[in-house]
Motif scaffolding. Sequence first.
Motif, PDB file in Angstrom:
ATOM      1  N   ALA A 337       0.817  -1.217   0.000  1.00  0.00           N
ATOM      2  CA  ALA A 337       0.000   0.000   0.000  1.00  0.00           C
ATOM      3  C   ALA A 337       0.850   1.266   0.000  1.00  0.00           C
ATOM      4  O   ALA A 337       0.377   2.337  -0.400  1.00  0.00           O
ATOM      5  CB  ALA A 337      -0.937   0.001   1.206  1.00  0.00           C
ATOM      6  N   SER A 338       2.111   1.145   0.428  1.00  0.00           N
ATOM      7  CA  SER A 338       2.958   2.335   0.498  1.00  0.00           C
ATOM      8  C   SER A 338       3.855   2.505  -0.730  1.00  0.00           C
ATOM      9  O   SER A 338       4.636   3.468  -0.783  1.00  0.00           O
ATOM     10  CB  SER A 338       3.835   2.281   1.754  1.00  0.00           C
ATOM     11  N   ILE A 339       3.751   1.592  -1.704  1.00  0.00           N
ATOM     12  CA  ILE A 339       4.584   1.717  -2.903  1.00  0.00           C
ATOM     13  C   ILE A 339       4.219   3.003  -3.654  1.00  0.00           C
ATOM     14  O   ILE A 339       3.051   3.284  -3.892  1.00  0.00           O
ATOM     15  CB  ILE A 339       4.420   0.491  -3.822  1.00  0.00           C
ATOM     16  N   ARG A 340       5.228   3.744  -4.036  1.00  0.00           N
ATOM     17  CA  ARG A 340       5.059   5.026  -4.710  1.00  0.00           C
ATOM     18  C   ARG A 340       4.964   4.792  -6.217  1.00  0.00           C
ATOM     19  O   ARG A 340       5.905   4.312  -6.831  1.00  0.00           O
ATOM     20  CB  ARG A 340       6.275   5.888  -4.373  1.00  0.00           C
ATOM     21  N   TYR A 341       3.818   5.138  -6.807  1.00  0.00           N
ATOM     22  CA  TYR A 341       3.626   4.997  -8.248  1.00  0.00           C
ATOM     23  C   TYR A 341       3.617   6.340  -8.970  1.00  0.00           C
ATOM     24  O   TYR A 341       3.536   6.387 -10.196  1.00  0.00           O
ATOM     25  CB  TYR A 341       2.331   4.249  -8.549  1.00  0.00           C
ATOM     26  N   GLN A 342       3.684   7.412  -8.206  1.00  0.00           N
ATOM     27  CA  GLN A 342       3.792   8.745  -8.766  1.00  0.00           C
ATOM     28  C   GLN A 342       5.067   9.390  -8.230  1.00  0.00           C
ATOM     29  O   GLN A 342       5.625   8.951  -7.218  1.00  0.00           O
ATOM     30  CB  GLN A 342       2.578   9.597  -8.399  1.00  0.00           C
ATOM     31  N   LEU A 343       5.507  10.420  -8.913  1.00  0.00           N
ATOM     32  CA  LEU A 343       6.744  11.095  -8.541  1.00  0.00           C
ATOM     33  C   LEU A 343       6.470  12.581  -8.348  1.00  0.00           C
ATOM     34  O   LEU A 343       6.022  13.258  -9.277  1.00  0.00           O
ATOM     35  CB  LEU A 343       7.800  10.885  -9.626  1.00  0.00           C
ATOM     36  N   SER A 344       6.720  13.051  -7.139  1.00  0.00           N
ATOM     37  CA  SER A 344       6.594  14.477  -6.876  1.00  0.00           C
ATOM     38  C   SER A 344       7.904  15.172  -7.221  1.00  0.00           C
ATOM     39  O   SER A 344       8.970  14.740  -6.775  1.00  0.00           O
ATOM     40  CB  SER A 344       6.255  14.721  -5.401  1.00  0.00           C
TER      41      SER A 344
END
Length: 395
Positions: A337-344
């Motif tokens: 659930a904490s995997i980052r699929y977007q990049l800020s």
Amino acid sequence: MSYQFMAPFTFKKGITLKNRMVMAPTTTMSSFYDGQVTNDEINFYGARSGDLGLIIGEVANVIASGKGFEGELSIASDDDIPGLSALADAMKHNGTKAVLQIFHAGRKSNDQILRGQQPVSASAVRAVFPADSQEPRALTADEIDDIITAFGAATRRAIAAGFDGVELHGANTYLLQQFFSPNSNQRTDKWGGDQQARMGFAKAVIASAQAAIDQYADRPFLLGYRISPEEIETPGIRLADSLAFVDMLGDSVVDYVHVSMGSAHRTSLNDKTDKTPILTQIKDQLAGRKPLIGVGSVETPQDAEDVLALGTDLVAMGREMIREPRWVQKVADHDEASIRYQLSPSDMDELQIPRAMQDYLNGAFYSVMHFTTDPNAAADYQNQAAPMEGFEKKM
């Protein structure tokens, strides 16, 4: 949930990966002007090592004429070994294996990058993409021999630096591909001609690298080969050509085959009636002779499982490893659930993404990096070529 990609994998040479997840070669464009390793590169790979089974490091040129872009790694001199050793150490944290990709850019360069020298290739044929490509100079027979020797010398340096292998970059329209392509290779000597003759340069480079392994490696050392399956130019490489090339690789000394594509599920760009995924066709052609690495828009754990289901042995991620350095650890910890699929954009420094690479991601790869500030982010490359494959526009 138990995932197949978390199972170990052992190459025939006895090198065991702790899982089947691979970090694809990821261009940082962050080396010094002379190709020496920078701390930015060491920090970038160090932040992503430790959990993956294998990291394939970004490409390094084997000879000065082979430089393809600014900020590119060099493995053309023994002076490069200390920096490359530090890079290998960063990649190999906690048992991750490290392979370095090596290449010659050929006509995919320009006289500015080469400090006034004209680019070289198999023949004096300008590339269609990009539009501002320069006409290269056809290599002489002696120069071809020098480049083949340089690949062997680069392999020796990679051994000395502590890597676990090298990958010959025969994809993305670089020199190894240029010699196989009927578009860029129109020679009439032994290095040109029909399909089989145009494989000669690749065979010679493979032999040169393997000879260095035989002579200098004091441990099991991998030799991989990466291909791009198609070109869209006419004449150009078609899928049938690549399948013949893969058949050659299947009988060769290489330890694995790696396919460069923006989407792992891509079908033929040239034959729209062919609905069989390219990876499946390559897997069938290899017929178990060599392990196959699949790559292309892999983001979620299910994506990785789906690539293995196409018949590959290993799964590589590129853009997702930029966004989420701890992807494998989070899967192992049941913390998906904490995997980052977007990049800020504001997180890129924290993620150890070098500044030069940040500019690159904001340019050619902007639409597929899933920036949180991009309201029109594309899902993936779907059935089209990616920028790194040598095309300047979407197909």
